[in-house]
Design a protein around this motif. Structure first.
Motif, short mmCIF file in Angstrom:
data_model
loop_
_atom_site.label_atom_id
_atom_site.label_comp_id
_atom_site.label_asym_id
_atom_site.label_seq_id
_atom_site.Cartn_x
_atom_site.Cartn_y
_atom_site.Cartn_z
N VAL A 16 0.83 -1.24 -0.11
CA VAL A 16 0.20 0.11 -0.10
C VAL A 16 0.93 1.17 -0.04
N VAL A 17 0.60 2.24 -0.82
CA VAL A 17 1.41 3.42 -1.09
C VAL A 17 0.51 4.67 -0.75
N ALA A 18 0.88 5.39 0.44
CA ALA A 18 -0.10 6.44 0.91
C ALA A 18 0.71 7.53 0.54
N ASP A 19 0.05 8.61 -0.19
CA ASP A 19 0.54 10.03 -0.38
C ASP A 19 0.37 10.90 0.94
N LEU A 20 1.40 11.32 1.44
CA LEU A 20 1.03 12.09 2.81
C LEU A 20 0.90 13.52 2.57
N ALA A 21 0.27 14.21 3.34
CA ALA A 21 -0.22 15.56 3.42
C ALA A 21 1.09 16.36 3.84
N ILE A 22 1.84 16.79 3.35
CA ILE A 22 3.35 17.60 3.66
C ILE A 22 3.01 18.43 4.61
N GLU A 23 2.09 19.36 4.48
CA GLU A 23 1.64 20.42 5.25
C GLU A 23 1.38 20.03 6.70
N ARG A 24 0.68 18.96 6.85
CA ARG A 24 0.37 18.07 8.03
C ARG A 24 1.57 17.73 8.95
N TRP A 25 2.55 17.04 8.16
CA TRP A 25 3.55 16.49 8.57
C TRP A 25 4.87 17.41 8.89
N GLY A 26 4.69 18.67 8.23
CA GLY A 26 5.76 19.71 8.61
C GLY A 26 7.12 19.46 7.75
N VAL A 27 6.73 18.81 6.46
CA VAL A 27 7.77 18.34 5.63
C VAL A 27 7.82 19.55 4.57
N ASP A 28 8.96 20.14 4.19
CA ASP A 28 9.49 21.13 3.13
C ASP A 28 9.55 20.45 1.77
N SER A 29 9.26 19.29 1.48
CA SER A 29 9.62 18.77 0.36
C SER A 29 8.13 18.01 -0.19
N ASP A 30 8.11 18.09 -1.72
CA ASP A 30 7.09 17.39 -2.51
C ASP A 30 7.22 16.01 -2.29
N ASN A 31 6.12 15.36 -2.70
CA ASN A 31 5.88 13.91 -3.09
C ASN A 31 6.51 12.95 -1.87
N ALA A 32 6.11 13.14 -0.80
CA ALA A 32 6.21 12.53 0.30
C ALA A 32 5.22 11.46 0.49
N THR A 33 5.88 9.89 0.42
CA THR A 33 5.03 8.82 0.41
C THR A 33 5.48 7.78 1.62
N LEU A 34 4.57 6.96 2.15
CA LEU A 34 4.81 6.04 2.85
C LEU A 34 4.47 4.72 2.21
N THR A 35 5.26 3.69 1.86
CA THR A 35 4.87 2.58 1.52
C THR A 35 5.13 1.33 2.40
N VAL A 36 3.99 0.63 2.59
CA VAL A 36 3.83 -0.50 3.42
C VAL A 36 3.81 -1.69 2.80
N ARG A 37 4.57 -2.86 3.06
CA ARG A 37 4.47 -4.03 2.30
C ARG A 37 4.43 -5.07 3.71
#
Length: 113
Positions: A16-37
């Protein structure tokens, strides 16, 4: 915290690949994902194998539980920035229960990013 998820292969969702809401995580980079296998194993007594892996344009890190050669035991955390090599350290998972692990890893991820 999550914008969208996609499961692979269709109908089985071993990954499962989740696209993360970068503004909620405080990340300054685009395309933040979490992949769970998650692989339950061939039999009931087989150990599960799983990984929770985060990446964005600058970082790549994750918690993995499978046979590997980088550290003793099955559990490890790995991380790299840019094009550097991964660094590895042993990690002991408090549970092998998928629901518990999601909360554990999301908490760890939040403190890392």
């Amino acid at each position: 915290m999550v914008i969208e998820t996609r499961g692979f292969p269709a109908g089985e969702f071993v990954e499962v690949v989740a696209d993360l809401a970068i503004e909620r995580w405080g990340v300054d980079s685009d395309n933040a994902t979490l992949t769970v296998r998650w692989f339950a194993g061939e039999s009931e007594d087989a150990r599960p194998e799983f990984s929770f892996h985060y990446s964005d344009a600058e970082r790549d890190l994750g918690w993995h539980y499978h046979e590997q050669e980088h550290v003793e035991g099955w559990g490890h955390f790995q991380e790299r920035t840019g094009t550097a090599e991964y660094s590895y350290e042993s990690y002991t998972f408090p549970s092998e229960n998928p629901a518990r692990l999601v909360w554990e890893i999301m908490s760890c991820l939040s403190s890392r990013v």
